[in-house]
Design a protein around this motif. Sequence first.
Motif, PDB file in Angstrom:
ATOM      1  N   HIS A 197      52.619  48.407  30.864  1.00  0.00           N
ATOM      2  CA  HIS A 197      51.441  47.584  30.595  1.00  0.00           C
ATOM      3  C   HIS A 197      51.447  46.311  31.445  1.00  0.00           C
ATOM      4  O   HIS A 197      50.390  45.871  31.930  1.00  0.00           O
ATOM      5  N   LEU A 198      52.603  45.723  31.653  1.00  0.00           N
ATOM      6  CA  LEU A 198      52.699  44.520  32.481  1.00  0.00           C
ATOM      7  C   LEU A 198      52.319  44.823  33.931  1.00  0.00           C
ATOM      8  O   LEU A 198      51.708  43.997  34.608  1.00  0.00           O
ATOM      9  N   ILE A 199      52.674  46.017  34.394  1.00  0.00           N
ATOM     10  CA  ILE A 199      52.281  46.438  35.744  1.00  0.00           C
ATOM     11  C   ILE A 199      50.770  46.671  35.799  1.00  0.00           C
ATOM     12  O   ILE A 199      50.073  46.176  36.692  1.00  0.00           O
ATOM     13  N   HIS A 200      50.265  47.402  34.824  1.00  0.00           N
ATOM     14  CA  HIS A 200      48.827  47.711  34.795  1.00  0.00           C
ATOM     15  C   HIS A 200      47.973  46.439  34.762  1.00  0.00           C
ATOM     16  O   HIS A 200      46.903  46.375  35.365  1.00  0.00           O
ATOM     17  N   GLY A 201      48.458  45.436  34.031  1.00  0.00           N
ATOM     18  CA  GLY A 201      47.654  44.244  33.815  1.00  0.00           C
ATOM     19  C   GLY A 201      47.764  43.193  34.897  1.00  0.00           C
ATOM     20  O   GLY A 201      47.157  42.125  34.772  1.00  0.00           O
ATOM     21  N   SER A 202      48.513  43.480  35.949  1.00  0.00           N
ATOM     22  CA  SER A 202      48.628  42.530  37.054  1.00  0.00           C
ATOM     23  C   SER A 202      47.677  42.912  38.184  1.00  0.00           C
ATOM     24  O   SER A 202      47.446  44.089  38.444  1.00  0.00           O
ATOM     25  N   SER A 203      47.164  41.914  38.866  1.00  0.00           N
ATOM     26  CA  SER A 203      46.312  42.186  40.031  1.00  0.00           C
ATOM     27  C   SER A 203      47.147  42.391  41.286  1.00  0.00           C
ATOM     28  O   SER A 203      46.603  42.637  42.358  1.00  0.00           O
ATOM     29  N   GLU A 204      48.466  42.287  41.136  1.00  0.00           N
ATOM     30  CA  GLU A 204      49.403  42.344  42.270  1.00  0.00           C
ATOM     31  C   GLU A 204      49.062  41.264  43.303  1.00  0.00           C
ATOM     32  O   GLU A 204      49.320  41.423  44.499  1.00  0.00           O
ATOM     33  N   GLY A 205      48.454  40.172  42.828  1.00  0.00           N
ATOM     34  CA  GLY A 205      48.106  39.068  43.711  1.00  0.00           C
ATOM     35  C   GLY A 205      46.873  39.302  44.557  1.00  0.00           C
ATOM     36  O   GLY A 205      46.539  38.477  45.416  1.00  0.00           O
ATOM     37  N   ARG A 206      46.160  40.393  44.312  1.00  0.00           N
ATOM     38  CA  ARG A 206      45.024  40.758  45.169  1.00  0.00           C
ATOM     39  C   ARG A 206      43.727  40.087  44.739  1.00  0.00           C
ATOM     40  O   ARG A 206      42.841  39.837  45.556  1.00  0.00           O
ATOM     41  N   PHE A 207      43.570  39.813  43.435  1.00  0.00           N
ATOM     42  CA  PHE A 207      42.371  39.152  42.922  1.00  0.00           C
ATOM     43  C   PHE A 207      42.786  38.294  41.735  1.00  0.00           C
ATOM     44  O   PHE A 207      43.889  38.441  41.178  1.00  0.00           O
ATOM     45  N   THR A 208      41.915  37.361  41.337  1.00  0.00           N
ATOM     46  CA  THR A 208      42.241  36.495  40.203  1.00  0.00           C
ATOM     47  C   THR A 208      41.673  37.074  38.911  1.00  0.00           C
ATOM     48  O   THR A 208      40.635  37.751  38.919  1.00  0.00           O
ATOM     49  N   ILE A 209      42.362  36.789  37.820  1.00  0.00           N
ATOM     50  CA  ILE A 209      41.958  37.271  36.489  1.00  0.00           C
ATOM     51  C   ILE A 209      41.824  36.059  35.578  1.00  0.00           C
ATOM     52  O   ILE A 209      42.794  35.339  35.347  1.00  0.00           O
ATOM     53  N   ALA A 257      36.947  43.455  45.457  1.00  0.00           N
ATOM     54  CA  ALA A 257      37.313  43.059  46.817  1.00  0.00           C
ATOM     55  C   ALA A 257      38.614  42.267  46.786  1.00  0.00           C
ATOM     56  O   ALA A 257      39.012  41.712  45.749  1.00  0.00           O
ATOM     57  N   ASP A 258      39.296  42.187  47.909  1.00  0.00           N
ATOM     58  CA  ASP A 258      40.429  41.283  48.020  1.00  0.00           C
ATOM     59  C   ASP A 258      39.937  39.856  47.774  1.00  0.00           C
ATOM     60  O   ASP A 258      38.856  39.465  48.257  1.00  0.00           O
ATOM     61  N   ASP A 259      40.708  39.079  47.025  1.00  0.00           N
ATOM     62  CA  ASP A 259      40.360  37.703  46.655  1.00  0.00           C
ATOM     63  C   ASP A 259      39.151  37.625  45.728  1.00  0.00           C
ATOM     64  O   ASP A 259      38.525  36.570  45.600  1.00  0.00           O
ATOM     65  N   ALA A 260      38.832  38.727  45.070  1.00  0.00           N
ATOM     66  CA  ALA A 260      37.729  38.722  44.103  1.00  0.00           C
ATOM     67  C   ALA A 260      38.119  37.930  42.858  1.00  0.00           C
ATOM     68  O   ALA A 260      39.296  37.623  42.623  1.00  0.00           O
ATOM     69  N   GLU A 261      37.104  37.616  42.053  1.00  0.00           N
ATOM     70  CA  GLU A 261      37.324  36.942  40.776  1.00  0.00           C
ATOM     71  C   GLU A 261      36.852  37.848  39.651  1.00  0.00           C
ATOM     72  O   GLU A 261      35.708  38.298  39.650  1.00  0.00           O
ATOM     73  N   LEU A 262      37.759  38.111  38.709  1.00  0.00           N
ATOM     74  CA  LEU A 262      37.430  38.905  37.528  1.00  0.00           C
ATOM     75  C   LEU A 262      37.425  37.976  36.319  1.00  0.00           C
ATOM     76  O   LEU A 262      38.440  37.353  35.994  1.00  0.00           O
ATOM     77  N   ILE A 263      36.264  37.869  35.672  1.00  0.00           N
ATOM     78  CA  ILE A 263      36.105  37.006  34.500  1.00  0.00           C
ATOM     79  C   ILE A 263      35.939  37.894  33.274  1.00  0.00           C
ATOM     80  O   ILE A 263      35.061  38.764  33.239  1.00  0.00           O
ATOM     81  N   ILE A 264      36.795  37.682  32.272  1.00  0.00           N
ATOM     82  CA  ILE A 264      36.794  38.530  31.083  1.00  0.00           C
ATOM     83  C   ILE A 264      36.370  37.698  29.877  1.00  0.00           C
ATOM     84  O   ILE A 264      37.083  36.777  29.464  1.00  0.00           O
ATOM     85  N   GLU A 275      28.609  50.555  45.973  1.00  0.00           N
ATOM     86  CA  GLU A 275      28.294  50.658  47.405  1.00  0.00           C
ATOM     87  C   GLU A 275      29.020  49.621  48.243  1.00  0.00           C
ATOM     88  O   GLU A 275      29.118  49.762  49.470  1.00  0.00           O
ATOM     89  N   LYS A 276      29.532  48.594  47.589  1.00  0.00           N
ATOM     90  CA  LYS A 276      30.280  47.560  48.313  1.00  0.00           C
ATOM     91  C   LYS A 276      31.309  46.955  47.362  1.00  0.00           C
ATOM     92  O   LYS A 276      31.107  46.965  46.135  1.00  0.00           O
ATOM     93  N   PRO A 277      32.415  46.436  47.876  1.00  0.00           N
ATOM     94  CA  PRO A 277      33.406  45.817  46.993  1.00  0.00           C
ATOM     95  C   PRO A 277      32.802  44.645  46.228  1.00  0.00           C
ATOM     96  O   PRO A 277      31.967  43.907  46.749  1.00  0.00           O
ATOM     97  N   ILE A 278      33.241  44.472  44.996  1.00  0.00           N
ATOM     98  CA  ILE A 278      32.722  43.432  44.121  1.00  0.00           C
ATOM     99  C   ILE A 278      33.506  42.134  44.336  1.00  0.00           C
ATOM    100  O   ILE A 278      34.734  42.129  44.232  1.00  0.00           O
ATOM    101  N   LYS A 279      32.791  41.062  44.608  1.00  0.00           N
ATOM    102  CA  LYS A 279      33.453  39.770  44.807  1.00  0.00           C
ATOM    103  C   LYS A 279      33.630  38.998  43.496  1.00  0.00           C
ATOM    104  O   LYS A 279      34.572  38.211  43.358  1.00  0.00           O
ATOM    105  N   LYS A 280      32.713  39.189  42.559  1.00  0.00           N
ATOM    106  CA  LYS A 280      32.867  38.580  41.236  1.00  0.00           C
ATOM    107  C   LYS A 280      32.377  39.562  40.181  1.00  0.00           C
ATOM    108  O   LYS A 280      31.224  40.000  40.220  1.00  0.00           O
ATOM    109  N   ALA A 281      33.274  39.893  39.245  1.00  0.00           N
ATOM    110  CA  ALA A 281      32.920  40.784  38.146  1.00  0.00           C
ATOM    111  C   ALA A 281      33.056  40.030  36.837  1.00  0.00           C
ATOM    112  O   ALA A 281      33.988  39.241  36.653  1.00  0.00           O
ATOM    113  N   VAL A 282      32.125  40.266  35.932  1.00  0.00           N
ATOM    114  CA  VAL A 282      32.168  39.703  34.586  1.00  0.00           C
ATOM    115  C   VAL A 282      32.196  40.873  33.610  1.00  0.00           C
ATOM    116  O   VAL A 282      31.327  41.745  33.643  1.00  0.00           O
TER     117      VAL A 282
END
Length: 428
Positions: A346-358, A291-298, A258-265
């Motif tokens: 795969h290198l393209i798929h795995g990049s955030s294109e600078g939109r969020f951090t991984i 979301a733009d500038d979101a943080e993705l923690i894996i 329902e809304k963009p995710i700012k932090k995903a785990v």
Amino acid sequence: MIYYETGSPEQELSAVDLQEGLFTALDKLGDVSKVLAIPPDYTRYPSHAGELTEFAWQYYGDKLTDILPALGTHSPMTEEQIHHMFGQTPMKLFREHDWRNDVVTLGEVPGEYVKEVSKGAIDYPWPVQVNKLLRDGGHDLILSIGQVVPHEVVGMANYNKNIFVGTGGSEGINKSHFLGAVYGMEKMMGRSDTPVRRVFNYASEKVASELPILYVLTVVEAGGDGKLKVRGLFIGDDFEAFDKAAALSVKVNFEMVEKPIKKAVVYLDPTEFKSTWLGNKAIYRTRMALADDAELIILAPALKEFGEDPEIDKLIRKYGYHGTPHTLEMVEKNAELKNNLSAAAHLIHGSSEGRFTITYCPGTNEENLTQEEIESVGFQYKALDEVMQVYDPHQLKDGWNQLPNGEEIFYVPNPALGLWAHKDRFRD
């Protein structure tokens, strides 16, 4: 035609249901003398394909002469994995697919057609390659078994992808992956009609139509309680079975947040994810919800390598996940990457294109990737133990979580089983 179909978002199929459905379909085929089964490998364990393959062996007995796991570029299965996934099915039936050496080319999809369906993104011809066992094995039935679920390369996994990628050759795999990456994964994920799928369908209908393939397709949902539920089984010899399975998969495997995710785990099960080649599903499947500038923690306790194939691993380490423009420039300048387009994709798929951090959080055992290795390819690093003190998978529920400190996060326990998006990024 369709030989068997059942499924809905509310239905839950048991092992007995799967066996009865498969046997019902196989009864309609009549007598066959030699059968080849092509299930997925261990990375698709939740598909219930192992169970269905064992049922096929129970049905056909000695007539099932070969089982060829659809490895694609993945690591070969171990005996332990085979026993765990395929139960009592005899080890002597299993064959190992070598994507570089064990393939034949049946023909090609013309470059003009590839250019047309990709809207000019790519204009090379696509070779229709399969393991030589499919053409030369003398089988009068090939059972292609697997799960339909959203996918980053083709839109929705399985159907003829199981054949042309799972048992395909290096050129075909490379070029199909690159086609999807250059066209744009966010325009394809969760859709059954994509440029890559159209290329595969052309190959099925006009080049490989003599192969006696029957598709056995499951749809599996990860329930809110963390348990897997088989929602559908579709068995047929053409696109219709896949199309129906894909329609159900969109209903049960795709969540519009329902809304963009700012932090995903995202948690990567250590029995399933040991490489970023597979683990980057955490990026692919959540990127349209972030979301733009979101943080993705894996959280990746078993992460030990980048590519499952040594050559691809070397290329990932050398070129890193630095976005589409950089990767395309490297493809133009470096023959080794141009000759391994699936790695480039795969290198393209795995990049955030600078939109969020991984941020990757591997374990700290000797075999795990180090902080230096993680950061060298463009990801951020945090220590797993430290992060899990804050984000403990045992304490998190699937989806939105409000932590004791007031922070809101979105938790994904297995990225391979779904797709998440926000309407602003899910483009037609």
